[in-house]
Every structure is written in C-alpha cells, then in structure tokens.
Design an enzyme around this catalytic site. Sequence first.
Site, PDB file in Angstrom:
ATOM      1  N   LYS A  12     -11.278   8.946  23.263  1.00  0.00           N
ATOM      2  CA  LYS A  12     -11.224   7.325  22.992  1.00  0.00           C
ATOM      3  C   LYS A  12     -10.315   7.055  21.496  1.00  0.00           C
ATOM      4  O   LYS A  12      -9.494   6.358  21.322  1.00  0.00           O
ATOM      5  CB  LYS A  12     -12.587   6.757  22.723  1.00  0.00           C
ATOM      6  CG  LYS A  12     -12.834   5.199  22.724  1.00  0.00           C
ATOM      7  CD  LYS A  12     -13.987   4.735  22.969  1.00  0.00           C
ATOM      8  CE  LYS A  12     -15.002   4.491  22.225  1.00  0.00           C
ATOM      9  NZ  LYS A  12     -14.744   3.598  21.034  1.00  0.00           N
ATOM     10  N   SER A  72     -15.702   5.234   6.922  1.00  0.00           N
ATOM     11  CA  SER A  72     -15.174   4.543   8.249  1.00  0.00           C
ATOM     12  C   SER A  72     -13.767   5.165   8.531  1.00  0.00           C
ATOM     13  O   SER A  72     -12.892   4.727   7.486  1.00  0.00           O
ATOM     14  CB  SER A  72     -15.120   3.089   8.313  1.00  0.00           C
ATOM     15  OG  SER A  72     -14.431   2.459   9.165  1.00  0.00           O
ATOM     16  N   ASP A 113     -21.171   9.087  16.042  1.00  0.00           N
ATOM     17  CA  ASP A 113     -21.547   8.548  17.419  1.00  0.00           C
ATOM     18  C   ASP A 113     -22.573   9.069  18.488  1.00  0.00           C
ATOM     19  O   ASP A 113     -22.740   8.927  19.493  1.00  0.00           O
ATOM     20  CB  ASP A 113     -20.205   8.404  18.240  1.00  0.00           C
ATOM     21  CG  ASP A 113     -19.152   7.577  17.585  1.00  0.00           C
ATOM     22  OD1 ASP A 113     -19.714   6.404  16.924  1.00  0.00           O
ATOM     23  OD2 ASP A 113     -17.918   7.573  17.664  1.00  0.00           O
TER      24      ASP A 113
HETATM   25  C1  S3P Z   1     -13.883   5.527  15.329  1.00  0.00           C
HETATM   26  C2  S3P Z   1     -14.710   5.752  14.197  1.00  0.00           C
HETATM   27  C3  S3P Z   1     -16.058   5.452  13.946  1.00  0.00           C
HETATM   28  C4  S3P Z   1     -16.659   5.616  15.331  1.00  0.00           C
HETATM   29  C5  S3P Z   1     -16.123   5.035  16.570  1.00  0.00           C
HETATM   30  C6  S3P Z   1     -14.635   5.355  16.556  1.00  0.00           C
HETATM   31  C7  S3P Z   1     -12.484   5.840  15.447  1.00  0.00           C
HETATM   32  O1  S3P Z   1     -16.321   3.964  13.626  1.00  0.00           O
HETATM   33  O2  S3P Z   1     -18.124   5.376  15.259  1.00  0.00           O
HETATM   34  O3  S3P Z   1     -16.579   5.018  17.696  1.00  0.00           O
HETATM   35  O4  S3P Z   1     -11.816   6.049  16.094  1.00  0.00           O
HETATM   36  O5  S3P Z   1     -11.940   5.712  14.173  1.00  0.00           O
HETATM   37  P1  S3P Z   1     -16.256   3.615  12.022  1.00  0.00           P
HETATM   38  O6  S3P Z   1     -14.988   3.921  11.551  1.00  0.00           O
HETATM   39  O7  S3P Z   1     -16.835   2.249  11.998  1.00  0.00           O
HETATM   40  O8  S3P Z   1     -17.058   4.738  11.277  1.00  0.00           O
END
Ligand code: S3P
Length: 434
Positions: free
Chosen positions: A23, A170, A322
Amino acid sequence: MTGLAGSRLASPLRGRCSVPGDKSISHRGALFSLLGGGESRIRGYSQAADCLASVGAVRSLGGTVQQQGEWLALNPPVWGLPSTSAQGPIPVDCSRSGTTMRILAGILAGRTGDFRLSGHPQLLLRPMERVASPLRAMGATVELEEGGTAPMLVRGGELRGIVHRAQVASAQVKSAVLLAGLQAQGETTVEEAVATRDHSERLLTIMGARLERGLIGQAARVRISPGSLTSFSIAVPGDPSSASVIAAAGALVPGSDVVIEGVGMNPTRTRFFEVLRRMGAEVEMDGPGSPWPDEPAGAVHIRQRSLRGIRVGAEEVPELIDELPLLGLLATQAEGITEVTGAAELRVKESDRIQGLVAGLRALGADAEELPDGFLVVGGHGLRGGLCDSLGDHRLAMTFTIAGLITDTATQVMGREFIPDSFPGFDECLGGLL
Ligand code: S3P
C-alpha cells in the site's frame, strides 16, 4: 455488520499464498507520478481502496491513469497542475486515506494554486497539524479546521528549505516535507529519532532526486536538494503488513504451516516477522538481496509453535506500527505478559486502535488492558466467541477475523466491510489456506 468471521477452532492453515501489492509503495507511485517528467509505470499496483483514493486524487489534479494489463500507466497533466477551478480551490477527495492527504499536501505546497483536500468523515477526525506545521515553516499557506483536522486548504507558493526535527514518528510527514523540499530554495533536512519506512527515499532516488541519507543507530537524517524528477517504472512487491495478517493467523492456529510469496522485504517493514520469531514462532525469510534503491521481495515461511510474551518499546514501534493490533491478539495466546509502550500513535489511526483492540480482545475473554501509550496482555488462555467492533478500522477488522479462527464458538466482527481499505481479497486469501 457483515457475516460471521469465525467458527469453532479452525483447521490448520496450510499451503502457499500471495498478498496484494504494498500500500505504501503504491500510494507513492501514484502521487509521485505527478512530479515525473513523463509517463510512469507501476506493475502490481494495489487495488486497496486507500490506493484507489490516490489514483482518484491524481486524476482530480489532471493526471491520467490507465490500467494496461498488469501495469498502471500514469501521466502528469500536460500543462502542469490546475491552480483553481471556477468554484474556487481544486477539490481533492482523499476518501479514508491519511497517506494520500498528507503526502499530497507536500506535493501541492510548492505548486501555484489553491487546493482543498477533504474526504470521508473518518479521515476528517485525524491529526493534520503535524504536516501543516512544517509546510507552513517552509512558506506554504495551509489552513485546517479548529483542532487541526481536515478539510485542509493548501495554497502553494515559494518555499524555502528547513531542518525538520520530527516530533512524531511518521513516514507520511517525512515524505511530505521531502517533497516540498524538492520544490524549495536550498536544502531540506528531516531528522527522526527512530527511522520510519523509507519508501519515499527509495522512489525519489529512482526518480533522480539528489538525496543523502545518514543513519546513526536508530536515528535517521535525510537531506534533499531542490530539483526536477524523471518518470519511473517500478514493480510493487506484496504488502508486508497484509502478509503479517496471514503470518499471524499461521502463528495462532495450531498445526499451521504457511508460505507467503513475493512479500516486500524492505528492512523498515519486516520487524513483525522478527517479533513473531522472538515470540517463539518458526519464521524463515528468504528475500533475495537487491541493490538500493530497489524494493526487495521474498518469501516468508511460518510454522506455528507455542508462543511467549514479549516487551516492545518506542524504539521498535515505527517499524511495527500497523502490525501492533496483531501482536495484541498473538499475546493472548502467548505464555506470560506482553507489554507494548511508546505507541500513542495508535490512538490516531483509522480508529483509536488501543481502545478498539483492548475492547475487542476483552469481548473474547482476553486479559487485556489499555496503557496511555500502548497495551498490556496477560496471555495463555483460550478465547471464547463474542462480538468485536472494529470501529470501521480495516486493521482491527482483520485482527478480530483471525481471532475468530481460535475462539471456541463463533465470533462476529463489525466493520469487516472496511478490510478492502488495505487488503482486497483477504477472505479468499485466508480461505485458500484453511
Ligand atoms: C504509512 C505510514 C504510517 C502507517 C501507514 C502508512 C506510509 O503512518 O501507519 O499505514 O505509507 O507512509 P504514519 O506516517 O502516520 O506513521
């Protein structure tokens, strides 16, 4: 509420399977294509609803996206991004996808124009100040609702490079700042106390960005220089977070022996498989080495064994974020105590995952309690059937569905219709192993 998720003690999971495309990589592929000089191509783009939201966003910004067999062909708008519509700011619907909204904010911050990023009511509850604040420091105008939530109005403009010291771990915020940095005057640096997933750094490098990375222990620094990008052609490996759900099911149901093929083996995403091993499951990973900045893929082989409780602290959380609901479920079947701390971020995901997880596990008779920044589970007891509310959160819905494989009577899961947000075909994938 849809369907019955569980039945009386499932048969072991056996066999081989694969999971949909990653994803995180899919989102980046679609959104970054807006910055490429021509047609970009992606093989194995995830059909998850969240990733389709990114495709929709690209289209509403004038990009074209066509499925050609296994490949998605994406072209940025010929005349550049639109700047306003007759009705005012260009509307972009991010649906339930936080990744779409936060990453797009970084792209739009450097563009001339007014953009209004909105989406599903669930997304409008999530914190956006974390991304608005560094973009404002770079010179963009970003307006949010009181309380720091979307709809988000972005008025792009002339940006200047900054040093951003991440307050929350993040990858989405890091990505937004790097994308804005690409369009700024001077260098932009992002410093993280604990490194987050690095898919943006990899794809930006493939697209020709001038990007330097440094890792000091767990801390990470990424520096980007302004510049233009080229188009790209990438293959998306299977999503390790989706594979983790199947792996967790394999580690839970007695007698299971499962191989998941073609799983992304980016080291910032495989921590859950290591955690499974630490808990006592037999796990083999045979990802072929692949040169930076490619995204490696390989097989994960899980054999069920008796589990023991573990402790997970802040230093491991970003690479497991996750997968933590799955860990909570596994902990109910592990001997001893499992404690997760440093994971307050779980409270601001698609739901408050700490509250939702603990409530759901308790509904099945587990000994679980909330901590302000995590949870504690005393394991080693069987689960009974019950009713679990996944709060409209795909990851909780999958966690409770696999819990239903080991409950003594049927388990009902509310909100299973949200599972395709990240894992379309989940029931078929799981069912094929039972
Ligand atoms: C993601 C980062 C994470 C993760 C999300 C996907 C990404 O979130 O929980 O499912 O693709 O950069 P955060 O950036 O809020 O930690």
